[in-house]
Structures are given as structure tokens and as C-alpha cells.
Motif scaffolding. Structure first.
Motif, PDB file in Angstrom:
ATOM      1  N   GLU A  73       0.841  -1.188   0.000  1.00  0.00           N
ATOM      2  CA  GLU A  73       0.000   0.000   0.000  1.00  0.00           C
ATOM      3  C   GLU A  73       0.879   1.243   0.000  1.00  0.00           C
ATOM      4  O   GLU A  73       2.061   1.195   0.361  1.00  0.00           O
ATOM      5  N   GLY A  74       0.326   2.377  -0.402  1.00  0.00           N
ATOM      6  CA  GLY A  74       1.082   3.613  -0.387  1.00  0.00           C
ATOM      7  C   GLY A  74       1.599   3.926   1.002  1.00  0.00           C
ATOM      8  O   GLY A  74       0.847   3.868   1.984  1.00  0.00           O
ATOM      9  N   THR A  75       2.880   4.263   1.097  1.00  0.00           N
ATOM     10  CA  THR A  75       3.501   4.575   2.374  1.00  0.00           C
ATOM     11  C   THR A  75       4.223   5.918   2.222  1.00  0.00           C
ATOM     12  O   THR A  75       5.004   6.102   1.285  1.00  0.00           O
ATOM     13  N   VAL A  76       3.915   6.870   3.107  1.00  0.00           N
ATOM     14  CA  VAL A  76       4.280   8.257   2.842  1.00  0.00           C
ATOM     15  C   VAL A  76       5.728   8.560   3.211  1.00  0.00           C
ATOM     16  O   VAL A  76       6.268   8.041   4.185  1.00  0.00           O
ATOM     17  N   VAL A  77       6.334   9.429   2.391  1.00  0.00           N
ATOM     18  CA  VAL A  77       7.722   9.818   2.591  1.00  0.00           C
ATOM     19  C   VAL A  77       7.810  10.872   3.700  1.00  0.00           C
ATOM     20  O   VAL A  77       6.802  11.417   4.147  1.00  0.00           O
ATOM     21  N   GLY A  78       9.044  11.155   4.110  1.00  0.00           N
ATOM     22  CA  GLY A  78       9.276  12.026   5.254  1.00  0.00           C
ATOM     23  C   GLY A  78       9.201  13.499   4.940  1.00  0.00           C
ATOM     24  O   GLY A  78      10.207  14.216   5.021  1.00  0.00           O
ATOM     25  N   HIS A  79       7.997  13.955   4.609  1.00  0.00           N
ATOM     26  CA  HIS A  79       7.731  15.383   4.410  1.00  0.00           C
ATOM     27  C   HIS A  79       6.515  15.721   5.252  1.00  0.00           C
ATOM     28  O   HIS A  79       5.565  14.943   5.339  1.00  0.00           O
ATOM     29  N   ALA A  80       6.512  16.886   5.878  1.00  0.00           N
ATOM     30  CA  ALA A  80       5.483  17.210   6.866  1.00  0.00           C
ATOM     31  C   ALA A  80       4.065  17.110   6.326  1.00  0.00           C
ATOM     32  O   ALA A  80       3.129  16.802   7.071  1.00  0.00           O
ATOM     33  N   ALA A  81       3.877  17.358   5.043  1.00  0.00           N
ATOM     34  CA  ALA A  81       2.523  17.386   4.474  1.00  0.00           C
ATOM     35  C   ALA A  81       2.222  16.162   3.615  1.00  0.00           C
ATOM     36  O   ALA A  81       1.315  16.196   2.789  1.00  0.00           O
ATOM     37  N   SER A  82       2.938  15.057   3.816  1.00  0.00           N
ATOM     38  CA  SER A  82       2.785  13.926   2.899  1.00  0.00           C
ATOM     39  C   SER A  82       1.587  13.037   3.198  1.00  0.00           C
ATOM     40  O   SER A  82       1.018  12.432   2.292  1.00  0.00           O
ATOM     41  N   ALA A  83       1.181  12.925   4.471  1.00  0.00           N
ATOM     42  CA  ALA A  83       0.189  11.914   4.863  1.00  0.00           C
ATOM     43  C   ALA A  83      -1.235  12.453   4.825  1.00  0.00           C
ATOM     44  O   ALA A  83      -1.514  13.509   5.392  1.00  0.00           O
ATOM     45  N   PRO A  84      -2.184  11.718   4.202  1.00  0.00           N
ATOM     46  CA  PRO A  84      -3.574  12.154   4.200  1.00  0.00           C
ATOM     47  C   PRO A  84      -4.322  11.777   5.471  1.00  0.00           C
ATOM     48  O   PRO A  84      -5.312  12.404   5.820  1.00  0.00           O
ATOM     49  N   THR A  85      -3.885  10.722   6.166  1.00  0.00           N
ATOM     50  CA  THR A  85      -4.492  10.321   7.438  1.00  0.00           C
ATOM     51  C   THR A  85      -3.385   9.788   8.343  1.00  0.00           C
ATOM     52  O   THR A  85      -2.273   9.499   7.893  1.00  0.00           O
ATOM     53  N   VAL A 114       8.963  -8.198  -2.581  1.00  0.00           N
ATOM     54  CA  VAL A 114       8.116  -7.087  -2.156  1.00  0.00           C
ATOM     55  C   VAL A 114       8.822  -5.766  -2.399  1.00  0.00           C
ATOM     56  O   VAL A 114      10.036  -5.644  -2.206  1.00  0.00           O
ATOM     57  N   ILE A 115       8.059  -4.773  -2.859  1.00  0.00           N
ATOM     58  CA  ILE A 115       8.569  -3.412  -3.028  1.00  0.00           C
ATOM     59  C   ILE A 115       7.575  -2.450  -2.375  1.00  0.00           C
ATOM     60  O   ILE A 115       6.363  -2.681  -2.409  1.00  0.00           O
ATOM     61  N   PRO A 116       8.052  -1.366  -1.760  1.00  0.00           N
ATOM     62  CA  PRO A 116       7.137  -0.386  -1.174  1.00  0.00           C
ATOM     63  C   PRO A 116       6.689   0.624  -2.218  1.00  0.00           C
ATOM     64  O   PRO A 116       7.435   0.957  -3.143  1.00  0.00           O
ATOM     65  N   GLN A 117       5.461   1.107  -2.082  1.00  0.00           N
ATOM     66  CA  GLN A 117       5.006   2.224  -2.918  1.00  0.00           C
ATOM     67  C   GLN A 117       5.207   3.513  -2.120  1.00  0.00           C
ATOM     68  O   GLN A 117       4.568   3.717  -1.087  1.00  0.00           O
ATOM     69  N   LEU A 118       6.097   4.366  -2.598  1.00  0.00           N
ATOM     70  CA  LEU A 118       6.419   5.621  -1.913  1.00  0.00           C
ATOM     71  C   LEU A 118       5.474   6.701  -2.401  1.00  0.00           C
ATOM     72  O   LEU A 118       5.266   6.877  -3.605  1.00  0.00           O
ATOM     73  N   TRP A 119       4.955   7.506  -1.466  1.00  0.00           N
ATOM     74  CA  TRP A 119       3.751   8.291  -1.742  1.00  0.00           C
ATOM     75  C   TRP A 119       3.833   9.653  -1.057  1.00  0.00           C
ATOM     76  O   TRP A 119       4.368   9.790   0.039  1.00  0.00           O
ATOM     77  N   ALA A 162      14.547   2.005   1.553  1.00  0.00           N
ATOM     78  CA  ALA A 162      13.975   0.794   0.966  1.00  0.00           C
ATOM     79  C   ALA A 162      15.071  -0.217   0.634  1.00  0.00           C
ATOM     80  O   ALA A 162      14.938  -1.419   0.909  1.00  0.00           O
ATOM     81  N   LYS A 163      16.147   0.259   0.064  1.00  0.00           N
ATOM     82  CA  LYS A 163      17.254  -0.645  -0.257  1.00  0.00           C
ATOM     83  C   LYS A 163      17.920  -1.164   1.008  1.00  0.00           C
ATOM     84  O   LYS A 163      18.216  -2.370   1.119  1.00  0.00           O
ATOM     85  N   ARG A 164      18.133  -0.273   1.983  1.00  0.00           N
ATOM     86  CA  ARG A 164      18.791  -0.675   3.233  1.00  0.00           C
ATOM     87  C   ARG A 164      17.981  -1.732   3.979  1.00  0.00           C
ATOM     88  O   ARG A 164      18.544  -2.652   4.585  1.00  0.00           O
ATOM     89  N   LEU A 165      16.664  -1.637   3.943  1.00  0.00           N
ATOM     90  CA  LEU A 165      15.806  -2.577   4.658  1.00  0.00           C
ATOM     91  C   LEU A 165      15.680  -3.920   3.946  1.00  0.00           C
ATOM     92  O   LEU A 165      15.115  -4.862   4.507  1.00  0.00           O
ATOM     93  N   GLY A 166      16.171  -4.020   2.721  1.00  0.00           N
ATOM     94  CA  GLY A 166      16.142  -5.293   2.025  1.00  0.00           C
ATOM     95  C   GLY A 166      15.000  -5.481   1.054  1.00  0.00           C
ATOM     96  O   GLY A 166      14.779  -6.603   0.571  1.00  0.00           O
ATOM     97  N   PHE A 167      14.245  -4.413   0.757  1.00  0.00           N
ATOM     98  CA  PHE A 167      13.204  -4.515  -0.259  1.00  0.00           C
ATOM     99  C   PHE A 167      13.828  -4.892  -1.605  1.00  0.00           C
ATOM    100  O   PHE A 167      15.029  -4.721  -1.824  1.00  0.00           O
ATOM    101  N   ASP A 168      13.002  -5.367  -2.520  1.00  0.00           N
ATOM    102  CA  ASP A 168      13.467  -5.865  -3.808  1.00  0.00           C
ATOM    103  C   ASP A 168      13.385  -4.825  -4.921  1.00  0.00           C
ATOM    104  O   ASP A 168      13.646  -5.131  -6.087  1.00  0.00           O
ATOM    105  N   GLY A 169      13.029  -3.620  -4.581  1.00  0.00           N
ATOM    106  CA  GLY A 169      12.852  -2.518  -5.507  1.00  0.00           C
ATOM    107  C   GLY A 169      11.953  -1.501  -4.830  1.00  0.00           C
ATOM    108  O   GLY A 169      11.728  -1.561  -3.611  1.00  0.00           O
ATOM    109  N   LEU A 170      11.422  -0.568  -5.601  1.00  0.00           N
ATOM    110  CA  LEU A 170      10.484   0.403  -5.052  1.00  0.00           C
ATOM    111  C   LEU A 170       9.552   0.869  -6.155  1.00  0.00           C
ATOM    112  O   LEU A 170       9.845   0.740  -7.339  1.00  0.00           O
ATOM    113  N   GLU A 171       8.398   1.397  -5.746  1.00  0.00           N
ATOM    114  CA  GLU A 171       7.489   2.041  -6.690  1.00  0.00           C
ATOM    115  C   GLU A 171       7.192   3.455  -6.210  1.00  0.00           C
ATOM    116  O   GLU A 171       6.956   3.678  -5.019  1.00  0.00           O
TER     117      GLU A 171
END
Length: 371
Positions: A73-85, A114-119, A162-171
Motif C-alpha cells: 500500500e502507499g507509504t508516505v515519505v518524510g515530508h510534513a505534508a505527505s500523509a492524508p491520514t 516485495v517493493i514499497p510504494q512511496l507516496w 527501501a534498499k537498506r531494509l532489504g526490499f526488492d525494488g520500489l514504486e
């Protein structure tokens, strides 16, 4: 990858109609045993943005069920206004990243990828559920150039994590009317500087995000990019009215380092532009030369899709003839399945093995928990 997800484990004549879906696929350092992907679906089960053990279990069950590649699922990046909820997951902060590390560990233990969706939600950060309501929503017309740089840097940091945690890529979530997509559209981007105006300027922000992620992860870590014509507020919206306009938007993203384009549509089988039978994923592959992902009501026909969403009725269609036909033609390379995987974590294995009588239909109840 576990041998249980390989078509070689199935008698050759048992599922001939779905064989094209079970060819292996590789891009960069990622190899998967089949072409079926778990589509990213927002679940809102992460209190304070932290994915807990139940989230890891939820994804691991789909890996055990034969899904070739999981896009979170979409997972928000570290910007103050990134998250909708406050209940969508974060991809920043030690607590949230520890939760994602557990997701990676359990999916890999189950034989999956598995890859994370960055949002970044952008202007869709609105309503009563937004965290830190005093922070204004960020959109193309509200951000200074230095603030744009901060957002780009946040995506780059998330890619490195994402790479450091061992994910297989990213979206990267560049569709559905969220921040990256808002920069791409005339209706939400009226800037007159280098980030707005003609298509090549409107795509600059997206290209900078892709380039920052590529720089953070190196050449072999796959970078997927999701795009869409439609948005969450307008199902009939058009990102590009013609193939030429679409090509102008996409070319800088290819040059920036995108590896795969995830083409989100409402109905994957419908022609995208007049005069051609190609869907969006087919057109994008033709225009860019990159592998593409098709998504949109796979396994659900029109009437079943509407029943599932509007009336809350069960919906299931194990006939995948059209999907198999287009995959066999190589119109696209991967196919993302959404709602059917919510109700049935083993949907892929059952389709692979011809166990159609065991398929569990989608129903609205599947939206209420992490089955």
C-alpha cells in the motif's frame, strides 16, 4: 523463491490457459517466478503510521499464496505534508521503518518479493482525518523551488531506506491525482516557471524524484513508477489526450531512470486512444520501450465490479481469457490484482493449479480487516 510458486510444479496440461501468466520475469536485480502482482491498496490499518505485526502477516500470506511480486500500500515519505491520514503507513521514522523491516523479513521467509510504494498525497491531504491539521497541504502551486527540493530529497531518503531494509525494488506513486501526478496535470499545475507549462516542464518534478531515487539506490535496484489517466476525484480525468502528449510526459521519466511503468486503469482491457486496441499499459510499453504493469478490474467484469463496490455483493470471475490473450501478445509484462487478493490470499495459487471451485469471491467484508 519457493518452488511452490513455479508453474513447473504443475502438470503441463492442467492449466494451459493461464501458462503465459506463469512465465518468469526479471528487471534489474529483481527476478520473479510469475507475472501476477499484488496491487497497492490503501488499508488504513497502521496507527500513527506504523505497520505492525498484523501488516507483516497480511503481506506474507499473499507471498505464500503464490503472488509473484507484492507492491505495498502507499507509504508516505518524510515530508510534513505527505500523509492524508494518521492510519496510512509512514516510510520514515525508526518505529515505522522497523515495521517495514519485519514486512520484508516475513515476505522473504514466505518465498516472496516485495517493493514499497512511496507516496505523497499532495493536495489530497484534506478532511477531518489529516495528521497535524495546522500543516497546509502541499501542491504544485504552493511549493517554492526550495520546498520542491525538500520533497525530492524526502523521496530520495525513502528510496535509500527501501534498499537498506532489504526490499526488492520500489514504486513511486505518480498517479491518481496525488502530488507527483498533480505536477503532471494542467488542471492542478499552473506554474509559469520550469515546473509548469508544456508537458516537458510539467514532468520535471516527477523526473527529479525518479532521478533522486535512482541516485540513492544505484543501477540495479528496480524503480517502478505508477501513472494513471484517472484521479481519485475524477474517474474520467485524462492525463494525456493523445499518444504524442503521453510520450512527451514519459520520455524524461525514462531518461531519469524509471525501469517499469505501472499503468493504473479502471478496466485494463479497454482501448486507451481512438484508432488502436491498445490499452494504457500497451501504449506506454510501445512509447517507452519499458516493461509495463496492467491493472484494472482483473478477474472482475463490469457488473461484478460495480456490485462489489456499490452493493457490497460478492464478486468473482476466474475466467482470465482476455488477460492471458494480451499477456501472450506481450502487450504488457505484469498484471496487478487488487480486490480478489483481499478476500483470497491464495488466489494466484488456485488460478495456477486450476482450483477454480476453491476461489473465494470478493466481498465488501474483506475491506474491514487484514485477512
Amino acid at each position: 523463491m519457493s518452488d511452490t510458486t513455479s508453474v513447473a510444479a504443475v502438470a503441463p496440461d492442467s492449466v494451459p490457459e493461464v501458462a503465459p501468466l506463469f512465465r518468469p520475469f526479471s528487471v534489474g536485480g529483481l527476478s520473479v517466478p510469475n507475472r501476477l502482482v499484488m496491487a497497492p491498496m490503501t488499508r488504513n490499518f497502521c496507527p500513527n503510521g506504523v505497520p505492525g505485526p498484523e501488516v507483516a502477516g497480511y503481506y506474507a500470506r499473499r507471498a505464500r499464496g503464490g503472488v509473484g511480486l507484492i507492491i505495498t500500500e502507499g507509504t508516505v515519505v518524510g515530508h510534513a505534508a505527505s500523509a492524508p491520514t494518521s492510519t496510512v503507513p509512514r516510510f520514515h521514522g525508526e518505529d515505522a521503518l522497523a515495521g517495514w523491516a519485519r514486512v520484508v523479513e516475513e515476505v522473504h521467509a514466505a518465498g516472496g518479493r516485495v517493493i514499497p510504494q512511496l507516496w505523497h498525497a499532495g493536495l489530497e491531504r484534506k478532511g477531518d482525518e489529516v495528521p497535524d491539521p495546522d500543516i497546509r497541504a502541499a501542491g504544485p502551486n504552493t511549493l517554492s523551488e526550495s520546498e520542491i527540493g525538500e520533497v525530492v530529497a524526502a523521496f530520495g531518503r525513502a528510496a535509500a531506506d527501501a534498499k537498506r531494509l532489504g526490499f526488492d525494488g520500489l514504486e513511486l506513486h505518480g498517479g491518481h491525482g496525488y502530488l507527483i501526478d498533480q505536477f503532471l496535470r494542467v488542471g492542478t499545475n499552473s506554474r509559469t516557471d520550469g515546473y509548469g507549462g508544456d508537458p516537458r516542464r510539467r514532468t520535471r518534478f516527477a523526473a527529479e524524484v525518479v532521478a533522486a531515487c535512482r541516485a540513492a539506490v544505484g543501477p540495479d535496484f528496480p524503480v517502478f513508477l505508477r501513472i494513471s489517466q484517472w484521479t481519485v476525484s475524477d474517474f474520467g480525468a485524462r492525463l494525456a489526450a493523445t499518444p504524442d502528449e503521453l510520450e512527451l510526459l514519459l520520455a524524461p521519466l525514462v531518461q531519469a531512470g524509471a525501469d517499469v511503468i505501472d499503468c493504473s486503469t479502471r478496466r485494463f482491457w479497454l482501448p486507451e486512444f481512438p484508432g488502436s486496441g491498445l490499452g494504457l499499459a500497451g501504449w506506454v510499453k510501445k512509447l517507452t520501450g519499458l516493461p509495463t504493469v496492467a491493472v484494472g478490474s482483473i478477474g472482475l467484469d463490469d457488473s461484478e465490479f460495480l456490485s462489489a463496490l456499490i452493493e457490497g455483493k460478492g464478486a468473482d470471475n476466474s475466467s482470465l481469457d482476455r488477460l492471458v490473450e494480451l499477456m501472450e501478445r506481450d502487450e504488457f509484462d505484469l498484471a496487478a490484482v487488487g480486490r480478489l487478493l483481499l478476500s483470497d490470499p491464495e488466489w494466484v495459487a488456485k488460478i495456477r493449479d486450476g482450483r477454480h471451485a476453491e476461489l473465494r469471491p470478493f466481498s465488501a467484508e474483506a475491506l474491514l480487516g487484514l485477512t
